[in-house]
Design a protein around this motif. Structure first.
Motif, PDB file in Angstrom:
ATOM      1  N   ALA A  45       0.816  -1.218   0.000  1.00 47.00           N
ATOM      2  CA  ALA A  45       0.000   0.000   0.000  1.00 47.00           C
ATOM      3  C   ALA A  45       0.852   1.271   0.000  1.00 47.00           C
ATOM      4  N   GLU A  46       1.884   1.318   0.832  1.00 43.25           N
ATOM      5  CA  GLU A  46       2.690   2.538   0.932  1.00 43.25           C
ATOM      6  C   GLU A  46       3.401   2.841  -0.385  1.00 43.25           C
ATOM      7  N   ASP A  47       3.985   1.827  -0.975  1.00 50.28           N
ATOM      8  CA  ASP A  47       4.662   2.039  -2.254  1.00 50.28           C
ATOM      9  C   ASP A  47       3.657   2.419  -3.338  1.00 50.28           C
ATOM     10  N   ALA A  48       2.477   1.792  -3.307  1.00 53.82           N
ATOM     11  CA  ALA A  48       1.433   2.132  -4.275  1.00 53.82           C
ATOM     12  C   ALA A  48       1.025   3.591  -4.142  1.00 53.82           C
ATOM     13  N   ARG A  49       0.942   4.057  -2.892  1.00 52.18           N
ATOM     14  CA  ARG A  49       0.566   5.464  -2.644  1.00 52.18           C
ATOM     15  C   ARG A  49       1.619   6.419  -3.216  1.00 52.18           C
ATOM     16  N   LEU A  50       2.878   6.100  -3.031  1.00 51.68           N
ATOM     17  CA  LEU A  50       3.953   6.930  -3.568  1.00 51.68           C
ATOM     18  C   LEU A  50       3.926   6.950  -5.090  1.00 51.68           C
ATOM     19  N   ARG A  51       3.665   5.814  -5.667  1.00 50.82           N
ATOM     20  CA  ARG A  51       3.618   5.737  -7.124  1.00 50.82           C
ATOM     21  C   ARG A  51       2.396   6.477  -7.670  1.00 50.82           C
ATOM     22  N   MET A  52       1.305   6.477  -6.929  1.00 54.70           N
ATOM     23  CA  MET A  52       0.130   7.254  -7.345  1.00 54.70           C
ATOM     24  C   MET A  52       0.476   8.741  -7.437  1.00 54.70           C
ATOM     25  N   ASN A  53       1.210   9.240  -6.446  1.00 54.28           N
ATOM     26  CA  ASN A  53       1.624  10.642  -6.470  1.00 54.28           C
ATOM     27  C   ASN A  53       2.492  10.926  -7.685  1.00 54.28           C
ATOM     28  N   HIS A  54       3.386   9.999  -7.974  1.00 55.52           N
ATOM     29  CA  HIS A  54       4.257  10.161  -9.141  1.00 55.52           C
ATOM     30  C   HIS A  54       3.430  10.187 -10.426  1.00 55.52           C
ATOM     31  N   VAL A  55       2.455   9.293 -10.515  1.00 60.37           N
ATOM     32  CA  VAL A  55       1.622   9.224 -11.712  1.00 60.37           C
ATOM     33  C   VAL A  55       0.825  10.524 -11.897  1.00 60.37           C
ATOM     34  N   VAL A  56       0.279  11.035 -10.796  1.00 66.06           N
ATOM     35  CA  VAL A  56      -0.468  12.296 -10.878  1.00 66.06           C
ATOM     36  C   VAL A  56       0.417  13.411 -11.419  1.00 66.06           C
ATOM     37  N   ASN A  57       1.631  13.499 -10.883  1.00 72.33           N
ATOM     38  CA  ASN A  57       2.562  14.521 -11.359  1.00 72.33           C
ATOM     39  C   ASN A  57       2.913  14.310 -12.833  1.00 72.33           C
ATOM     40  N   SER A  58       3.025  13.047 -13.216  1.00 74.30           N
ATOM     41  CA  SER A  58       3.326  12.727 -14.612  1.00 74.30           C
ATOM     42  C   SER A  58       2.175  13.133 -15.524  1.00 74.30           C
ATOM     43  N   LEU A  59       0.946  12.828 -15.106  1.00 76.96           N
ATOM     44  CA  LEU A  59      -0.219  13.198 -15.904  1.00 76.96           C
ATOM     45  C   LEU A  59      -0.336  14.717 -16.036  1.00 76.96           C
ATOM     46  N   ALA A  60      -0.100  15.426 -14.934  1.00 77.86           N
ATOM     47  CA  ALA A  60      -0.146  16.887 -14.974  1.00 77.86           C
ATOM     48  C   ALA A  60       0.935  17.428 -15.903  1.00 77.86           C
ATOM     49  N   ALA A  61       2.130  16.872 -15.788  1.00 76.84           N
ATOM     50  CA  ALA A  61       3.230  17.302 -16.646  1.00 76.84           C
ATOM     51  C   ALA A  61       2.928  17.007 -18.110  1.00 76.84           C
TER      52      ALA A  61
END
Length: 276
Positions: free
Chosen positions: A172-188
Motif C-alpha cells: 500500500a505505501e509504495d502504491a501510494r507513492l507511485r500514485m503521487n508520481h503518476v499524478v505529477n506525470s499526468l499533470a506534466a
C-alpha cells in the motif's frame, strides 16, 4: 488383342499408390504421437519450486515453461493461482507485457476473493508504471510525461485499488507513492501539450490545456508552468484581465518562481531532434 501404349504403366501406378499410402500412414502416425513432456516425471510442487529457482536466477523463459505446466496440472488449486501470478511476473520480466497484463486481468476476474489480490493489482500497476524509456528516449531526453498517458492512468487505477481496498497491505505505501508520481506525470503531460501549442502559436488551445491541468491536478508541481503558459497565451490573445489573473495566482502560489523573473526560460534547452 488390344495393345497397351505403356505396358509398365499399371505396375508403376500400383507402386506409386502403395508408396503414397505408406507415406500417408507414416504422417498419420506422426500426428498421433504427442510431443514428449520434458517435465512429465516431476510433480507439480517440485516443478513449481524449480520454476521459482529459474526465475530467481533470471532464466525467465525457462520459468515460464515450467509455470505454464504447473498452472495446467494444478488447475483449481491455490498452487495454480500462485503459478498464475508468478507467470504474470515472468512474462513481464521477459518483455511480454501484454501477456503479463492479460494473465493478471484473468486472475482478477476469476479469483476476486484471493488473498493475493493486493499483489495482483500492485503488479498490474507496476507493469503499466514502467518508466524505462529505452535508448532513444534517453538520447532524446524524453520525459515520462511526454509519452502516451493511458498506461499512466491504468497504473494509477491499479495502485488506487491497492490503497483503497487493502490499506494494510505491505504494497500500500509504495502504491501510494507511485500514485503521487503518476499524478505529477499526468499533470506534466497536460502541460507538455500546452507548451507545444504555445510554441506553435495555438494560444487558445495552449490556455485551455494549461487550465485543464490546473483543474485536474491542482497540487502538482507542474501547475507553476501551467500558470505561466496561461499568462503568455492570454497576453498573445489580448485578454488582459485573464493574463493578469494568471500572473497574480502565479505570484501568490509560487512567489519565488523562475517564470516571474524569466530565469526559467534562459536555460531552456530543446532536444537535438526538436525543431520548434
Amino acid at each position: 488383342m488390344k495393345l497397351l501404349k505403356n505396358p509398365s504403366s499399371r505396375f508403376w501406378t500400383g507402386q506409386r499408390t502403395g508408396l503414397l499410402a505408406l507415406a500417408l500412414s507414416a504422417a498419420l502416425a506422426a500426428c498421433g504421437t504427442a510431443p514428449q513432456d520434458e517435465y512429465a516425471n516431476i510433480n507439480s510442487d517440485k516443478l513449481y519450486a524449480d520454476a521459482k529457482e529459474e526465475q530467481a536466477d533470471g532464466n525467465f523463459e525457462t520459468a515460464v515453461k515450467m509455470l505454464e505446466k504447473v498452472e495446467a496440472r494444478a488447475s483449481g488449486t491455490l498452487l495454480a493461482q500462485q503459478a498464475q501470478l508468478d507467470l504474470a511476473y515472468a512474462y513481464y520480466c521477459s518483455g511480454e507485457k501484454a501477456l503479463a497484463l492479460a494473465k493478471l486481468e484473468r486472475f482478477i476476474r476469476l479469483h476476486p476473493t484471493s488473498p493475493a489480490m493486493d499483489y495482483a493489482y500492485y503488479l498490474q500497476g507496476l507493469i503499466n508504471f514502467n518508466e524505462d524509456l529505452g535508448l532513444f528516449g534517453r538520447l532524446a531526453r524524453q520525459d515520462l510525461s511526454e509519452r502516451d498517458q493511458q498506461a499512466s492512468r491504468d497504473a494509477y487505477e491499479s495502485f488506487k485499488q491497492v490503497v483503497d481496498r487493502f490499506p494494510e497491505s505491505k504494497y500500500a505505501e509504495d502504491a501510494r507513492l507511485r500514485m503521487n508520481h503518476v499524478v505529477n506525470s499526468l499533470a506534466a503531460g497536460e502541460v507538455h501539450v500546452a507548451r507545444y501549442y504555445l510554441r506553435r502559436g495555438a494560444y487558445l488551445a495552449a490556455a485551455n490545456r494549461a487550465q485543464q491541468a490546473i483543474k485536474d491536478y491542482p497540487q502538482s508541481p507542474a501547475i507553476e508552468e501551467a500558470l505561466y503558459i496561461m499568462s503568455r497565451a492570454y497576453d498573445q490573445l489580448g485578454l488582459v484581465q485573464l493574463r493578469d489573473d494568471a500572473v497574480r495566482v502565479l505570484k501568490q502560489s509560487f512567489p519565488d518562481s523562475a517564470y516571474l523573473s524569466g530565469d526559467a526560460l534562459k536555460g531552456e534547452a530543446k532536444p537535438w531532434w526538436q525543431l520548434w
